[in-house]
Design a protein around this motif. Structure first.
Motif, PDB file in Angstrom:
ATOM      1  N   PRO A 165      26.237 -54.460  58.576  1.00 20.18           N
ATOM      2  CA  PRO A 165      26.511 -55.888  58.345  1.00 20.18           C
ATOM      3  C   PRO A 165      27.508 -56.436  59.362  1.00 20.18           C
ATOM      4  N   ARG A 166      27.591 -57.760  59.436  1.00 19.41           N
ATOM      5  CA  ARG A 166      28.614 -58.425  60.253  1.00 19.41           C
ATOM      6  C   ARG A 166      29.965 -58.418  59.539  1.00 19.41           C
ATOM      7  N   ALA A 167      29.930 -58.417  58.212  1.00 16.85           N
ATOM      8  CA  ALA A 167      31.156 -58.418  57.426  1.00 16.85           C
ATOM      9  C   ALA A 167      30.807 -58.086  55.982  1.00 16.85           C
ATOM     10  N   VAL A 168      31.804 -57.623  55.236  1.00 16.29           N
ATOM     11  CA  VAL A 168      31.665 -57.386  53.802  1.00 16.29           C
ATOM     12  C   VAL A 168      32.729 -58.228  53.101  1.00 16.29           C
ATOM     13  N   VAL A 169      32.279 -59.061  52.180  1.00 12.84           N
ATOM     14  CA  VAL A 169      33.163 -59.983  51.466  1.00 12.84           C
ATOM     15  C   VAL A 169      33.189 -59.556  49.996  1.00 12.84           C
ATOM     16  N   ALA A 170      34.172 -58.752  49.622  1.00 12.33           N
ATOM     17  CA  ALA A 170      34.242 -58.190  48.269  1.00 12.33           C
ATOM     18  C   ALA A 170      35.243 -58.998  47.439  1.00 12.33           C
ATOM     19  N   ASP A 171      34.741 -60.027  46.792  1.00 14.58           N
ATOM     20  CA  ASP A 171      35.561 -60.921  45.969  1.00 14.58           C
ATOM     21  C   ASP A 171      35.659 -60.320  44.568  1.00 14.58           C
ATOM     22  N   ILE A 172      36.842 -59.809  44.227  1.00 21.37           N
ATOM     23  CA  ILE A 172      36.978 -59.122  42.941  1.00 21.37           C
ATOM     24  C   ILE A 172      36.906 -60.077  41.758  1.00 21.37           C
ATOM     25  N   ASP A 173      36.977 -61.391  42.003  1.00 22.12           N
ATOM     26  CA  ASP A 173      36.800 -62.340  40.901  1.00 22.12           C
ATOM     27  C   ASP A 173      35.416 -62.200  40.268  1.00 22.12           C
ATOM     28  N   THR A 174      34.434 -61.745  41.060  1.00 19.31           N
ATOM     29  CA  THR A 174      33.083 -61.600  40.513  1.00 19.31           C
ATOM     30  C   THR A 174      33.001 -60.490  39.480  1.00 19.31           C
ATOM     31  N   LEU A 175      33.972 -59.581  39.477  1.00 17.77           N
ATOM     32  CA  LEU A 175      33.935 -58.475  38.515  1.00 17.77           C
ATOM     33  C   LEU A 175      34.251 -58.940  37.096  1.00 17.77           C
ATOM     34  N   ALA A 176      34.815 -60.133  36.970  1.00 15.35           N
ATOM     35  CA  ALA A 176      35.136 -60.639  35.634  1.00 15.35           C
ATOM     36  C   ALA A 176      33.885 -60.839  34.792  1.00 15.35           C
ATOM     37  N   SER A 177      32.766 -61.153  35.438  1.00 12.06           N
ATOM     38  CA  SER A 177      31.518 -61.379  34.703  1.00 12.06           C
ATOM     39  C   SER A 177      30.674 -60.109  34.584  1.00 12.06           C
ATOM     40  N   LEU A 178      31.176 -58.996  35.113  1.00 14.99           N
ATOM     41  CA  LEU A 178      30.398 -57.754  35.125  1.00 14.99           C
ATOM     42  C   LEU A 178      30.463 -57.087  33.753  1.00 14.99           C
ATOM     43  N   PRO A 179      29.317 -56.772  33.145  1.00 12.85           N
ATOM     44  CA  PRO A 179      29.335 -56.066  31.856  1.00 12.85           C
ATOM     45  C   PRO A 179      30.040 -54.721  31.976  1.00 12.85           C
ATOM     46  N   ASP A 180      30.602 -54.258  30.872  1.00  8.46           N
ATOM     47  CA  ASP A 180      31.362 -53.003  30.883  1.00  8.46           C
ATOM     48  C   ASP A 180      30.545 -51.839  31.440  1.00  8.46           C
ATOM     49  N   ARG A 181      29.290 -51.774  31.063  1.00  3.27           N
ATOM     50  CA  ARG A 181      28.471 -50.649  31.521  1.00  3.27           C
ATOM     51  C   ARG A 181      28.320 -50.660  33.044  1.00  3.27           C
ATOM     52  N   GLU A 182      28.091 -51.839  33.611  1.00  2.00           N
ATOM     53  CA  GLU A 182      27.967 -51.957  35.063  1.00  2.00           C
ATOM     54  C   GLU A 182      29.294 -51.627  35.747  1.00  2.00           C
ATOM     55  N   TYR A 183      30.381 -52.062  35.153  1.00  3.33           N
ATOM     56  CA  TYR A 183      31.701 -51.784  35.720  1.00  3.33           C
ATOM     57  C   TYR A 183      31.968 -50.276  35.738  1.00  3.33           C
ATOM     58  N   ARG A 184      31.700 -49.617  34.634  1.00  3.07           N
ATOM     59  CA  ARG A 184      31.925 -48.172  34.565  1.00  3.07           C
ATOM     60  C   ARG A 184      31.047 -47.435  35.578  1.00  3.07           C
ATOM     61  N   ALA A 185      29.823 -47.929  35.759  1.00  8.20           N
ATOM     62  CA  ALA A 185      28.936 -47.294  36.733  1.00  8.20           C
ATOM     63  C   ALA A 185      29.550 -47.339  38.133  1.00  8.20           C
ATOM     64  N   GLY A 186      30.258 -48.414  38.445  1.00 12.36           N
ATOM     65  CA  GLY A 186      30.934 -48.502  39.727  1.00 12.36           C
ATOM     66  C   GLY A 186      32.070 -47.507  39.853  1.00 12.36           C
ATOM     67  N   LEU A 187      32.760 -47.255  38.762  1.00 13.92           N
ATOM     68  CA  LEU A 187      33.848 -46.279  38.792  1.00 13.92           C
ATOM     69  C   LEU A 187      33.341 -44.881  39.145  1.00 13.92           C
ATOM     70  N   ALA A 188      32.086 -44.590  38.830  1.00 11.50           N
ATOM     71  CA  ALA A 188      31.515 -43.295  39.182  1.00 11.50           C
ATOM     72  C   ALA A 188      31.534 -43.083  40.693  1.00 11.50           C
ATOM     73  N   GLU A 189      31.231 -44.120  41.459  1.00 14.49           N
ATOM     74  CA  GLU A 189      31.248 -44.005  42.917  1.00 14.49           C
ATOM     75  C   GLU A 189      32.668 -43.858  43.451  1.00 14.49           C
ATOM     76  N   VAL A 190      33.637 -44.441  42.758  1.00 18.73           N
ATOM     77  CA  VAL A 190      35.037 -44.241  43.140  1.00 18.73           C
ATOM     78  C   VAL A 190      35.413 -42.773  42.944  1.00 18.73           C
ATOM     79  N   VAL A 191      35.059 -42.230  41.786  1.00 20.90           N
ATOM     80  CA  VAL A 191      35.325 -40.816  41.506  1.00 20.90           C
ATOM     81  C   VAL A 191      34.643 -39.925  42.541  1.00 20.90           C
ATOM     82  N   LYS A 192      33.429 -40.288  42.923  1.00 20.07           N
ATOM     83  CA  LYS A 192      32.682 -39.483  43.895  1.00 20.07           C
ATOM     84  C   LYS A 192      33.442 -39.330  45.198  1.00 20.07           C
ATOM     85  N   GLY A 193      33.992 -40.429  45.712  1.00 21.00           N
ATOM     86  CA  GLY A 193      34.729 -40.351  46.967  1.00 21.00           C
ATOM     87  C   GLY A 193      35.894 -39.386  46.880  1.00 21.00           C
ATOM     88  N   ALA A 194      36.619 -39.442  45.773  1.00 16.98           N
ATOM     89  CA  ALA A 194      37.746 -38.534  45.591  1.00 16.98           C
ATOM     90  C   ALA A 194      37.277 -37.092  45.434  1.00 16.98           C
TER      91      ALA A 194
END
Length: 366
Positions: A165-194
């Motif tokens: 991409p030319r840029a990545v625009v990660a606006d964390i305000d969009t996470l406020a509307s994210l359902p809990d299940r989708e949010y937790r699924a993202g945490l899995a990728e955070v754990v993976k990196g570690a």
């Protein structure tokens, strides 16, 4: 390179003479001057989905004033990351009259980002695109690194291209509307990196798990930034996955098989990665590589973050093994998996005996 402010970060993904910024923080979709400067031409196509567009497309459209632009919306879900939708998106570019300096804007999660990036890679042999991830999973993983693609009935991401991409625009305000299940699924990728290469980060996640569950801003921005910094470093050293970058697929061979077996209706991608990581740890332990203590720590952290750790019912081990044979990392007809020697010490292992894989699948089947 990472530039911190109170609740924001700028991380540069450096690829030789090329580089692009990853902006992480609140209010970025309406920071039009920042991201509009990365658009070079007069045409733009926003690709989004029917869930995200009503929420955030108005904010983006204000920044596109003066351009010739249109939008193409997918239905929501992994099942819609198909060639048919790529074809429709390309037709939208044609109707727009998009030239070689046009830009595709990916507004959504990983499905939108992958498909939009692949569309951009195909139009006139490659045009610009900007990632605007709206899910935690896409912010920490799929929006960074230039992997794009679509699914086939035979398996996930079997067709694609590397297109940065030319840029990545990660606006964390969009996470406020994210359902809990989708949010937790993202945490899995955070754990993976570690789990792959940063034991200190893994320990930080253990200490901050409850704050992350509560979506506290400061630790959330910190977690996203640390994962992106790690991935950006790997991508800079191995852009097209000839070696080290394959380590980022810890849990993915198992996870993609689980997603495909469930026809993308049973597990979200991050949930598949969570179960897949644990299966990889259990296989590592069986092969004498990893330890029971590290497997237990991984299981405990995933559980604390509300992620699944077992194969869903109705999925046969033999079926999952057959799907794993289609994985892109395999060589010469033998399984090539990402395993570990403990937290932070992942490695590529070729020629894994299918009998050991089947035994682990059987032991984890619900």
């Amino acid at each position: 390179m990472t530039t911190p402010t109170t609740n924001s970060r700028t991380i540069d993904v450096a690829l030789g003479s090329r580089s692009y910024p990853v902006w992480i923080g609140p209010g970025l979709l309406t920071d039009h001057a920042r991201w509009r400067a990365t658009l070079r031409g007069r045409h733009a196509l926003v690709i989004s989905n029917t869930t995200v567009a009503p929420l955030y497309l108005p904010r983006v459209s204000e920044g596109l004033e003066g351009l010739q632009w249109s939008s193409y919306l997918l239905d929501d879900g992994e099942a819609h990351k198909t060639f048919a939708n790529v074809g429709r998106a390309l037709e939208a570019l044609a109707q727009l009259g998009a030239t070689r300096d046009a830009c595709v804007v990916a507004l959504g999660g990983g499905v939108v980002g992958d498909l939009a990036g692949f569309t951009a890679a195909c139009w006139m042999r490659g045009i610009d695109f900007i990632q605007m991830p709206t899910t935690l999973l896409s912010m920490v993983d799929s929006s960074v690194g230039g992997k794009t693609g679509v699914n086939l009935p035979a398996g996930k991401n079997l067709v694609g291209a590397f297109h940065q991409p030319r840029a990545v625009v990660a606006d964390i305000d969009t996470l406020a509307s994210l359902p809990d299940r989708e949010y937790r699924a993202g945490l899995a990728e955070v754990v993976k990196g570690a789990a792959i290469g940063d034991p200190a980060f893994f320990a930080w996640l253990e200490q901050n798990a409850e704050a992350l569950n509560a979506r506290d801003t400061a630790p959330l921005v910190e977690a996203i930034a640390r994962k992106v910094v790690y991935k950006a470093g790997v991508v800079a050293r191995d852009e097209t996955e000839q070696g080290e970058r394959a380590l980022l697929n810890l849990g993915h061979t198992f996870g993609h098989a689980l997603e495909t077996a469930g026809k993308y209706q049973v597990l979200l991608h991050g949930e598949g990665v969570a179960v897949g990581m644990l299966l990889a740890a259990q296989l590592s332990e069986r092969l004498g590589m990893g330890t029971a203590g590290d497997t237990t720590r991984l299981h405990r952290l995933l559980t604390t973050l509300g992620l699944p750790t077992a194969i869903p019912g109705g999925m046969a081990p033999e079926q999952l093994l057959a799907l794993m044979r289609l994985d892109k990392k395999n060589l010469a007809g033998t399984l090539r998996l990402i395993l570990w020697r403990g937290i932070g010490r992942a490695e590529i292992v070729s020629g894994v005996d299918e009998a050991d894989v089947l035994a682990v699948l059987e032991s984890a089947t619900g």
